[in-house]
Design a protein around this motif. Sequence first.
Motif, PDB file in Angstrom:
ATOM      1  N   GLN A 151       0.831  -1.211   0.000  1.00 26.42           N
ATOM      2  CA  GLN A 151       0.000   0.000   0.000  1.00 26.42           C
ATOM      3  C   GLN A 151       0.864   1.259   0.000  1.00 26.42           C
ATOM      4  OE1 GLN A 151      -2.482  -0.725   3.443  1.00 26.42           O
ATOM      5  NE2 GLN A 151      -4.147  -1.543   2.171  1.00 26.42           N
ATOM      6  N   ASN A 152       1.944   1.264   0.785  1.00 25.82           N
ATOM      7  CA  ASN A 152       2.829   2.432   0.821  1.00 25.82           C
ATOM      8  C   ASN A 152       3.508   2.659  -0.525  1.00 25.82           C
ATOM      9  OD1 ASN A 152       2.181   2.957   3.475  1.00 25.82           O
ATOM     10  ND2 ASN A 152       3.927   1.838   4.300  1.00 25.82           N
ATOM     11  N   GLU A 153       3.958   1.570  -1.167  1.00 24.13           N
ATOM     12  CA  GLU A 153       4.585   1.701  -2.479  1.00 24.13           C
ATOM     13  C   GLU A 153       3.573   2.178  -3.521  1.00 24.13           C
ATOM     14  OE1 GLU A 153       6.612  -1.932  -3.477  1.00 24.13           O
ATOM     15  OE2 GLU A 153       8.012  -1.723  -1.798  1.00 24.13           O
ATOM     16  N   LEU A 154       2.352   1.707  -3.423  1.00 24.74           N
ATOM     17  CA  LEU A 154       1.307   2.140  -4.348  1.00 24.74           C
ATOM     18  C   LEU A 154       1.015   3.626  -4.165  1.00 24.74           C
ATOM     19  CD1 LEU A 154      -0.737   1.355  -6.520  1.00 24.74           C
ATOM     20  CD2 LEU A 154      -2.333   0.753  -4.695  1.00 24.74           C
ATOM     21  N   ARG A 155       0.899   4.069  -2.915  1.00 23.78           N
ATOM     22  CA  ARG A 155       0.665   5.500  -2.657  1.00 23.78           C
ATOM     23  C   ARG A 155       1.813   6.356  -3.182  1.00 23.78           C
ATOM     24  NH1 ARG A 155      -0.659   3.774   2.823  1.00 23.78           N
ATOM     25  NH2 ARG A 155      -2.873   3.324   2.834  1.00 23.78           N
ATOM     26  N   ALA A 156       3.041   5.903  -2.939  1.00 21.86           N
ATOM     27  CA  ALA A 156       4.206   6.652  -3.411  1.00 21.86           C
ATOM     28  C   ALA A 156       4.208   6.721  -4.939  1.00 21.86           C
ATOM     29  CB  ALA A 156       5.489   6.002  -2.898  1.00 21.86           C
ATOM     30  N   SER A 157       3.873   5.623  -5.589  1.00 21.33           N
ATOM     31  CA  SER A 157       3.822   5.590  -7.047  1.00 21.33           C
ATOM     32  C   SER A 157       2.731   6.526  -7.575  1.00 21.33           C
ATOM     33  CB  SER A 157       3.561   4.158  -7.512  1.00 21.33           C
ATOM     34  OG  SER A 157       3.380   4.120  -8.889  1.00 21.33           O
ATOM     35  N   GLN A 158       1.570   6.531  -6.928  1.00 17.37           N
ATOM     36  CA  GLN A 158       0.478   7.410  -7.336  1.00 17.37           C
ATOM     37  C   GLN A 158       0.851   8.876  -7.127  1.00 17.37           C
ATOM     38  OE1 GLN A 158      -2.631   5.761  -4.903  1.00 17.37           O
ATOM     39  NE2 GLN A 158      -3.384   4.421  -6.546  1.00 17.37           N
ATOM     40  N   MET A 159       1.520   9.154  -6.003  1.00 18.50           N
ATOM     41  CA  MET A 159       1.949  10.523  -5.704  1.00 18.50           C
ATOM     42  C   MET A 159       2.975  10.984  -6.749  1.00 18.50           C
ATOM     43  SD  MET A 159       1.577  12.983  -3.402  1.00 18.50           S
ATOM     44  CE  MET A 159       1.329  12.366  -1.774  1.00 18.50           C
ATOM     45  N   GLN A 160       3.895  10.113  -7.095  1.00 13.79           N
ATOM     46  CA  GLN A 160       4.904  10.435  -8.097  1.00 13.79           C
ATOM     47  C   GLN A 160       4.243  10.688  -9.455  1.00 13.79           C
ATOM     48  OE1 GLN A 160       7.773   7.346  -8.734  1.00 13.79           O
ATOM     49  NE2 GLN A 160       9.283   8.753  -9.571  1.00 13.79           N
ATOM     50  N   ALA A 161       3.268   9.886  -9.814  1.00 15.70           N
ATOM     51  CA  ALA A 161       2.559  10.070 -11.091  1.00 15.70           C
ATOM     52  C   ALA A 161       1.821  11.407 -11.096  1.00 15.70           C
ATOM     53  CB  ALA A 161       1.592   8.922 -11.336  1.00 15.70           C
ATOM     54  N   ARG A 162       1.171  11.768  -9.985  1.00 17.63           N
ATOM     55  CA  ARG A 162       0.464  13.057  -9.908  1.00 17.63           C
ATOM     56  C   ARG A 162       1.437  14.226 -10.024  1.00 17.63           C
ATOM     57  NH1 ARG A 162      -2.403  12.039  -4.723  1.00 17.63           N
ATOM     58  NH2 ARG A 162      -2.775   9.905  -5.236  1.00 17.63           N
ATOM     59  N   ASN A 163       2.564  14.121  -9.304  1.00 15.71           N
ATOM     60  CA  ASN A 163       3.558  15.199  -9.350  1.00 15.71           C
ATOM     61  C   ASN A 163       4.145  15.333 -10.750  1.00 15.71           C
ATOM     62  OD1 ASN A 163       3.159  15.795  -6.677  1.00 15.71           O
ATOM     63  ND2 ASN A 163       4.886  14.571  -5.957  1.00 15.71           N
ATOM     64  N   SER A 164       4.382  14.219 -11.406  1.00 12.78           N
ATOM     65  CA  SER A 164       4.906  14.231 -12.772  1.00 12.78           C
ATOM     66  C   SER A 164       3.892  14.875 -13.719  1.00 12.78           C
ATOM     67  CB  SER A 164       5.220  12.803 -13.211  1.00 12.78           C
ATOM     68  OG  SER A 164       5.624  12.785 -14.550  1.00 12.78           O
ATOM     69  N   HIS A 165       2.623  14.560 -13.533  1.00 17.07           N
ATOM     70  CA  HIS A 165       1.559  15.131 -14.358  1.00 17.07           C
ATOM     71  C   HIS A 165       1.463  16.640 -14.133  1.00 17.07           C
ATOM     72  CE1 HIS A 165      -2.102  15.177 -16.705  1.00 17.07           C
ATOM     73  NE2 HIS A 165      -2.735  15.788 -15.723  1.00 17.07           N
ATOM     74  N   LYS A 166       1.554  17.080 -12.867  1.00 20.04           N
ATOM     75  CA  LYS A 166       1.495  18.518 -12.552  1.00 20.04           C
ATOM     76  C   LYS A 166       2.679  19.246 -13.170  1.00 20.04           C
ATOM     77  CE  LYS A 166      -0.972  18.169  -8.153  1.00 20.04           C
ATOM     78  NZ  LYS A 166      -0.856  18.305  -6.696  1.00 20.04           N
ATOM     79  N   LEU A 167       3.862  18.618 -13.108  1.00 22.10           N
ATOM     80  CA  LEU A 167       5.063  19.225 -13.660  1.00 22.10           C
ATOM     81  C   LEU A 167       4.942  19.405 -15.172  1.00 22.10           C
ATOM     82  CD1 LEU A 167       7.865  20.265 -12.869  1.00 22.10           C
ATOM     83  CD2 LEU A 167       8.732  17.955 -13.251  1.00 22.10           C
ATOM     84  N   LYS A 168       4.388  18.401 -15.856  1.00 23.14           N
ATOM     85  CA  LYS A 168       4.199  18.493 -17.316  1.00 23.14           C
ATOM     86  C   LYS A 168       3.221  19.618 -17.653  1.00 23.14           C
ATOM     87  CE  LYS A 168       5.078  13.694 -18.567  1.00 23.14           C
ATOM     88  NZ  LYS A 168       4.490  12.442 -19.027  1.00 23.14           N
ATOM     89  N   ASN A 169       2.162  19.747 -16.848  1.00 20.09           N
ATOM     90  CA  ASN A 169       1.177  20.804 -17.096  1.00 20.09           C
ATOM     91  C   ASN A 169       1.757  22.184 -16.850  1.00 20.09           C
ATOM     92  OD1 ASN A 169      -0.809  19.031 -17.876  1.00 20.09           O
ATOM     93  ND2 ASN A 169      -1.765  18.903 -15.852  1.00 20.09           N
ATOM     94  N   LYS A 170       2.681  22.318 -15.887  1.00 17.72           N
ATOM     95  CA  LYS A 170       3.310  23.607 -15.605  1.00 17.72           C
ATOM     96  C   LYS A 170       4.203  24.054 -16.756  1.00 17.72           C
ATOM     97  CE  LYS A 170       3.748  24.411 -10.690  1.00 17.72           C
ATOM     98  NZ  LYS A 170       4.672  24.456  -9.564  1.00 17.72           N
ATOM     99  N   ARG A 171       4.877  23.100 -17.375  1.00 22.72           N
ATOM    100  CA  ARG A 171       5.801  23.408 -18.472  1.00 22.72           C
ATOM    101  C   ARG A 171       5.061  23.913 -19.708  1.00 22.72           C
ATOM    102  NH1 ARG A 171       9.650  18.153 -17.931  1.00 22.72           N
ATOM    103  NH2 ARG A 171      10.661  18.773 -16.012  1.00 22.72           N
ATOM    104  N   LYS A 172       3.821  23.516 -19.868  1.00 21.76           N
ATOM    105  CA  LYS A 172       3.040  23.918 -21.052  1.00 21.76           C
ATOM    106  C   LYS A 172       2.595  25.318 -20.974  1.00 21.76           C
ATOM    107  CE  LYS A 172       1.271  19.389 -22.184  1.00 21.76           C
ATOM    108  NZ  LYS A 172       0.129  18.567 -22.363  1.00 21.76           N
TER     109      LYS A 172
END
Length: 142
Positions: free
Chosen positions: A121-142
């Motif tokens: 569960q902790n690894e899944l949460r960390a992976s989901q958090m990383q995916a969200r942060n990566s998505h936010k970062l891509k949106n900021k660059r645009k």
Amino acid sequence: MKLHLDGTVSLGKGDSKTQQPLRMVGYRIGAIRYCVVTDRMDLTAEEVATVYKLIWEIEKFFAWWKKRLNVYHLISRSTYGVMVQIFAGLITYLLMAIYCAKEYGERVNMKRVRELRNTIQNELRASQMQARNSHKLKNKRK
């Protein structure tokens, strides 16, 4: 298995007595004697004893299944659904047995199951958090 009784009986007294006679079959396995009452007159005594012995084996399996896998009810009532749940539980138990034996040199126990569940569960949460942060970062660059 040795038979020692095969006869008909009526159960109860007075008004609560059974209308139809029932069959009582007694058998012994080792030093333990068993008596079963059934309405199956079409089976031989040996067949009745064997059926009840098999029923007991099924009961023992489900007791083990409930204890080891902490399963308290069936999710499905269909034959297919029950089989899926049983096989999924057995596969899970066997994987946990392999994991516990390799990692800790011990049998499956609920402490290890909980530890593994929390790790996943902790690894899944960390992976989901990383995916969200990566998505936010891509949106900021645009």
